[in-house]
Design a protein around this motif. Structure first.
Motif, PDB file in Angstrom:
ATOM      1  N   THR A  72      93.356  21.832 103.539  1.00 50.04           N
ATOM      2  CA  THR A  72      94.062  21.536 102.281  1.00 50.04           C
ATOM      3  C   THR A  72      95.473  22.103 102.309  1.00 50.04           C
ATOM      4  O   THR A  72      96.421  21.480 101.817  1.00 50.04           O
ATOM      5  N   LEU A  73      95.653  23.278 102.902  1.00 46.48           N
ATOM      6  CA  LEU A  73      96.978  23.899 102.981  1.00 46.48           C
ATOM      7  C   LEU A  73      97.968  23.059 103.781  1.00 46.48           C
ATOM      8  O   LEU A  73      99.187  23.163 103.590  1.00 46.48           O
ATOM      9  N   GLU A  74      97.458  22.204 104.658  1.00 45.73           N
ATOM     10  CA  GLU A  74      98.340  21.369 105.470  1.00 45.73           C
ATOM     11  C   GLU A  74      99.130  20.369 104.621  1.00 45.73           C
ATOM     12  O   GLU A  74     100.110  19.791 105.093  1.00 45.73           O
ATOM     13  N   GLU A  75      98.722  20.193 103.366  1.00 46.80           N
ATOM     14  CA  GLU A  75      99.450  19.286 102.468  1.00 46.80           C
ATOM     15  C   GLU A  75     100.779  19.898 102.008  1.00 46.80           C
ATOM     16  O   GLU A  75     101.638  19.200 101.454  1.00 46.80           O
ATOM     17  N   LEU A  76     100.948  21.202 102.214  1.00 46.32           N
ATOM     18  CA  LEU A  76     102.155  21.907 101.763  1.00 46.32           C
ATOM     19  C   LEU A  76     103.195  22.011 102.881  1.00 46.32           C
ATOM     20  O   LEU A  76     102.848  22.003 104.063  1.00 46.32           O
TER      21      LEU A  76
ATOM     22  N   TYR B  56     100.922  30.999 101.202  1.00 46.36           N
ATOM     23  CA  TYR B  56      99.584  30.973 100.604  1.00 46.36           C
ATOM     24  C   TYR B  56      98.497  31.371 101.610  1.00 46.36           C
ATOM     25  O   TYR B  56      97.464  31.938 101.218  1.00 46.36           O
ATOM     26  N   ALA B  57      98.734  31.126 102.891  1.00 53.53           N
ATOM     27  CA  ALA B  57      97.787  31.600 103.904  1.00 53.53           C
ATOM     28  C   ALA B  57      97.754  33.121 103.915  1.00 53.53           C
ATOM     29  O   ALA B  57      96.683  33.742 104.011  1.00 53.53           O
TER      30      ALA B  57
ATOM     31  N   TYR C 248     105.561  27.211 102.347  1.00 56.51           N
ATOM     32  CA  TYR C 248     104.523  27.380 101.325  1.00 56.51           C
ATOM     33  C   TYR C 248     103.170  27.658 101.992  1.00 56.51           C
ATOM     34  O   TYR C 248     102.389  28.490 101.524  1.00 56.51           O
ATOM     35  N   ARG C 249     102.918  26.902 103.066  1.00 57.95           N
ATOM     36  CA  ARG C 249     101.655  27.074 103.787  1.00 57.95           C
ATOM     37  C   ARG C 249     101.525  28.507 104.299  1.00 57.95           C
ATOM     38  O   ARG C 249     100.478  29.146 104.153  1.00 57.95           O
ATOM     39  N   ASP C 250     102.599  29.028 104.859  1.00 60.45           N
ATOM     40  CA  ASP C 250     102.616  30.395 105.370  1.00 60.45           C
ATOM     41  C   ASP C 250     102.377  31.396 104.240  1.00 60.45           C
ATOM     42  O   ASP C 250     101.560  32.324 104.372  1.00 60.45           O
TER      43      ASP C 250
ATOM     44  N   GLU D 179     105.803  23.972 105.384  1.00 63.23           N
ATOM     45  CA  GLU D 179     105.479  25.123 106.224  1.00 63.23           C
ATOM     46  C   GLU D 179     105.666  26.466 105.520  1.00 63.23           C
ATOM     47  O   GLU D 179     104.795  27.335 105.602  1.00 63.23           O
TER      48      GLU D 179
ATOM     49  N   LEU E  11      91.872  25.548 104.772  1.00 61.24           N
ATOM     50  CA  LEU E  11      93.033  25.500 105.661  1.00 61.24           C
ATOM     51  C   LEU E  11      93.526  24.061 105.826  1.00 61.24           C
ATOM     52  O   LEU E  11      94.739  23.819 105.929  1.00 61.24           O
TER      53      LEU E  11
END
Length: 289
Positions: free
Chosen positions: A259-263, A271-272, A267-269, A265, A257
């Motif tokens: 790592t996802l912060e590098e994307l 892939y989450a 994209y983050r949503d 919002e 999670l």
């Protein structure tokens, strides 16, 4: 893997001998560390109680009172003893070591192998005391020796509706929950039983439970290792640390999670949500009744 109340078990002489007078005399004036709360609903998250030390005989008599002439906080404060080992960081609770005289009065039901035994926690509660909703990582028996308890349980499957902070639920009042603050709580299916003196409740690992002492009472909680011994954290003296594999998985997820912060919002949503679907596909059970 479901809770069940066992009745009519041969628990020893404890069910008849453990009066207030006998308890006071049997273990005398050795000091015990207790929880003291000004309100009936104890909250482990906000720590709305204090720890105090009393001689055991004094504590038993105070816990059995409704109004106190001597008290720490208020004249109607509640008392709770959860026995611990000699060194609370290293030693498990074992009634045979902490309360050896009382231990002789108890027959622990033999539903597990001797090497699976983990701890035996001696508990005394004031009437009206309510413990927070939580789960344990080991199977256990709640043996109600004297007094009466009401136990409310929730399946592990209902964890998404219980507003967890670690192993504990933020919803303190399960009878009158604040649904503005906890709207999903209504989806959690409630199971309930009343334990009379001599009853034994089997609580499988991961089942959430909320315990209310309807009367002053004495209980013994026996925990054992349902999983292979190596599954458990060796530093766990209370039996409430998640299994080693679960702890590692949660740490890995936290890193993912992060790592996802590098994307951005969106994209983050996206892939989450893919990760959630992947977890559901790979790890969720589909055979719940």
């Amino acid at each position: 893997r479901k809770p069940v109340v066992l009745t009519g078990l041969e628990l020893g002489t404890c069910t008849t001998k453990w009066t207030i007078d006998y308890l006071s005399q049997a273990e005398g004036s050795k000091e015990v560390k207790i929880h003291v709360s000004a309100v009936p609903q104890m909250d482990f998250l906000s720590k709305n109680f204090v720890y105090r030390t009393l001689p055991f005989d004094v504590f038993v008599r105070r816990a059995a009172e409704v109004k106190h002439k001597e008290y720490f906080l208020t004249e109607d404060e509640k008392y709770y003893l959860r026995s611990v080992g000699e060194d609370v960081r290293k030693d498990i609770a074992d009634i045979r070591k902490q309360f050896p005289i009382l231990a002789e009065d108890v027959n622990i039901p033999e539903y597990f192998e001797k090497e699976q035994f983990f701890s035996s926690v001696f508990r005394i509660s004031s009437a009206g005391l309510q413990l927070w909703t939580h789960y344990d990582v080991m199977d256990n028996f709640l043996i109600q020796v004297t007094g009466k308890k009401r136990v409310v349980l929730y399946s592990p499957r209902d964890a998404p509706y219980l507003y967890l902070s670690g192993t504990k639920s933020e919803v303190l009042d399960v009878d009158n929950p604040n649904l503005e603050k906890y709207p999903l709580f209504v989806k959690a299916k409630r199971y309930q039983c009343v334990l009379e003196a001599g009853d034994v409740l089997f609580i499988p690992a991961l089942w959430f439970h909320n315990v209310i002492s309807e009367e002053f009472g004495v209980a013994l909680n026996v925990f054992w290792k349902h999983l292979p011994a190596e599954s458990y954290d060796k530093t766990d003296t209370y039996g409430n640390k998640d299994p080693m594999a679960a702890s590692r998985a949660i740490q890995i997820l936290d890193r993912a999670l992060k790592t996802l912060e590098e994307l951005p919002e969106e994209y983050r949503d996206f892939y989450a949500r893919r990760m959630v679907l992947h977890i559901q596909e790979k790890a969720y059970r589909n055979d719940y009744g």
